[in-house]
Write an enzyme that holds these catalytic residues in place. Structure first.
Site, PDB file in Angstrom:
ATOM      1  N   ARG A  50       0.857  -1.197   0.000  1.00 23.62           N
ATOM      2  CA  ARG A  50       0.000   0.000   0.000  1.00 23.62           C
ATOM      3  C   ARG A  50       0.889   1.242   0.000  1.00 23.62           C
ATOM      4  O   ARG A  50       0.615   2.232  -0.659  1.00 23.62           O
ATOM      5  CB  ARG A  50      -0.948   0.018   1.197  1.00 23.62           C
ATOM      6  CG  ARG A  50      -1.745   1.317   1.228  1.00 23.62           C
ATOM      7  CD  ARG A  50      -2.910   1.404   2.226  1.00 23.62           C
ATOM      8  NE  ARG A  50      -2.933   0.453   3.292  1.00 23.62           N
ATOM      9  CZ  ARG A  50      -2.213   0.563   4.432  1.00 23.62           C
ATOM     10  NH1 ARG A  50      -1.444   1.597   4.644  1.00 23.62           N
ATOM     11  NH2 ARG A  50      -2.304  -0.371   5.344  1.00 23.62           N
ATOM     12  N   ASP A 174      -6.115  19.368 -14.169  1.00 23.47           N
ATOM     13  CA  ASP A 174      -6.501  18.044 -14.668  1.00 23.47           C
ATOM     14  C   ASP A 174      -6.049  18.015 -16.128  1.00 23.47           C
ATOM     15  O   ASP A 174      -6.661  18.626 -16.990  1.00 23.47           O
ATOM     16  CB  ASP A 174      -8.021  17.868 -14.532  1.00 23.47           C
ATOM     17  CG  ASP A 174      -8.504  16.510 -15.067  1.00 23.47           C
ATOM     18  OD1 ASP A 174      -7.780  15.881 -15.863  1.00 23.47           O
ATOM     19  OD2 ASP A 174      -9.621  16.103 -14.684  1.00 23.47           O
ATOM     20  N   LYS A 199      -7.032   7.229 -19.617  1.00 24.51           N
ATOM     21  CA  LYS A 199      -7.296   7.775 -20.944  1.00 24.51           C
ATOM     22  C   LYS A 199      -6.023   7.717 -21.806  1.00 24.51           C
ATOM     23  O   LYS A 199      -5.568   6.639 -22.127  1.00 24.51           O
ATOM     24  CB  LYS A 199      -7.872   9.185 -20.811  1.00 24.51           C
ATOM     25  CG  LYS A 199      -8.913   9.338 -19.686  1.00 24.51           C
ATOM     26  CD  LYS A 199     -10.175   8.529 -19.907  1.00 24.51           C
ATOM     27  CE  LYS A 199     -11.075   8.447 -18.683  1.00 24.51           C
ATOM     28  NZ  LYS A 199     -11.479   9.699 -18.085  1.00 24.51           N
TER      29      LYS A 199
END
Ligand SMILES: *Cc1c(COP(=O)(O)O)cnc(C)c1O
Length: 383
Positions: A50, A174, A199
């Site tokens: 993690r 972004d 993307k």
């Protein structure tokens, strides 16, 4: 000091070196949750996956390299990356965001973080003066998306970053729609770059992944603390796939941009098309800013059929054969979307329409197929 690689080399080599164990040229997938210690605390830099995983570290170095940043951080999705940024703040803090943005980002702001006391203002960022009016001593973050989704408006990153700096406010971009191939926001003064690497970066519609890039040591430490505490980290296989995708980013973006330009020009002259939104048109209201901050204009565009309504838009997207009707963008294959009922359905109709997302709007993610096939497909679907 290591030689700074040019972009088209950094996508392949940035932050990478052959595997130390066996010389594997591609970074191994360390499918492990934990690491052997010789004595308590005696480890080789990795304790628990993690916190850190070597495959994830390789991806984090890669994205830092191609965004011209010092640190990369990888997350289980773009929304998990944004969620981590927003957890930097406290109740009463204020955020200014673009008003024309990804539907899921709007939902995260309004449905999740408003209830923890963050105040978010959605502002038209076409003009930096408007943003300046909303800034005050409680403003902790300016959230930029450019080009905006799906209206393809362009925000002047340099101008907004300067406003943020003068007000001691972080500026996050972004950069999903552009990818670092088209624009590198840290170079324009932004503090944080966020990606839905799902993307263009991963690029093959086979992975969900989020990334952040920053330069500031203290900011990285805070974000890594939240990342480790809240745990929305990606698995090593997905890190490997994203890393592999990045190696061809420059080639793909070049073709996405070429095909995007040809499809935009085709739709623009089509008698049954009312309006095409694409920042590469010289009469696009913010073409000059787009040209100043982007290397090319990418493969994203939106359009409205003439006299169009909900039904005619749906008819077009249903008739497409090569373009697949699907959420998402940025893969090698072309996709079409209907924002009002798909990506932007979580934004109320009145708010959506105020920024131009009308029922007849169709969004395209132009892929890297032969552009003539794409144009013929659109032509037959428009009818
Ligand atoms: C897809 C997308 C996101 C969300 O990323 P996920 O990886 O789906 O969580 C955020 N911003 C933009 C612009 C996007 O296209």
């Amino acid at each position: 000091m290591e030689k700074k690689l040019r972009f088209n080399s950094a996508t392949i080599h940035g932050g990478q070196s052959p595997d130390k164990a066996y010389g594997a040229v591609m970074h191994p997938i360390y499918q492990t949750s934990t690491y052997a210690q010789s004595t308590p605390g005696g480890h080789q830099g990795y304790e628990y996956s993690r916190t850190h995983n070597p495959t994830r570290s390789a991806l984090e170095r890669s994205i830092a390299s191609i965004e011209n940043g010092k640190y990369g951080l990888a997350f289980a999705s773009g929304m998990a990356a944004m969620d981590t940024v927003l957890k930097l703040f406290n109740p009463g803090d204020e955020i200014i965001s673009t008003n024309d943005l990804y539907g899921g980002s709007y939902r995260l702001f309004t449905k999740i973080f408003e209830k923890y006391g963050l105040k978010i203002q959605f502002v038209n960022m076409d003009k930096p003066e408007i943003v300046a009016q909303y800034l005050n001593d409680k403003t902790r973050l300016i959230w930029i998306e450019t080009p905006t989704n799906p209206m393809m408006n362009v925000v002047d990153i340099r101008a907004i970053a300067a406003l943020g700096k003068a007000n001691n406010t972080l500026v996050a971009v972004d950069n999903t729609f552009s990818s670092p191939y088209l624009q590198q926001p840290l170079d324009f003064g932004a503090d944080i770059v966020m990606h839905s690497a799902t993307k263009y970066l991963a690029g093959h519609s086979d992975t969900v992944m989020g990334l952040l890039v920053v330069n500031d040591d203290a900011l990285e430490e805070q974000l890594a603390f939240i990342q480790n505490s809240t745990g929305a980290v990606p698995g090593p296989m997905d890190c490997f796939l994203t890393l592999r995708g990045i190696k061809t980013l420059h080639l793909r973006m070049e073709r996405h941009s070429e095909n995007g330009a040809e499809v935009a020009a085709f739709l623009q002259q089509h008698l049954k098309i009312e309006k095409v939104y694409w920042p590469g048109f010289t009469d696009h209201p913010y073409h000059d800013i787009a040209k100043a901050q982007m290397k090319a204009f990418g493969g994203m565009l939106s359009f409205i059929p003439k006299g169009g309504d909900l039904k005619s838009a749906i008819k077009i997207v249903e008739h497409l054969k090569i373009f697949t009707l699907a959420e998402s963008l940025g893969g090698v294959e072309s996709l079409a979307g209907h924002p009002a009922s798909m990506t932007h359905a979580s934004i109320p109709k009145e708010i959506r329409e105020k920024s131009g997302v009308v029922d007849s709007l169709i969004r395209l993610s132009v892929g890297i197929e032969d552009v003539q096939d794409l144009i013929e497909d659109l032509d037959q679907a428009i009818g």
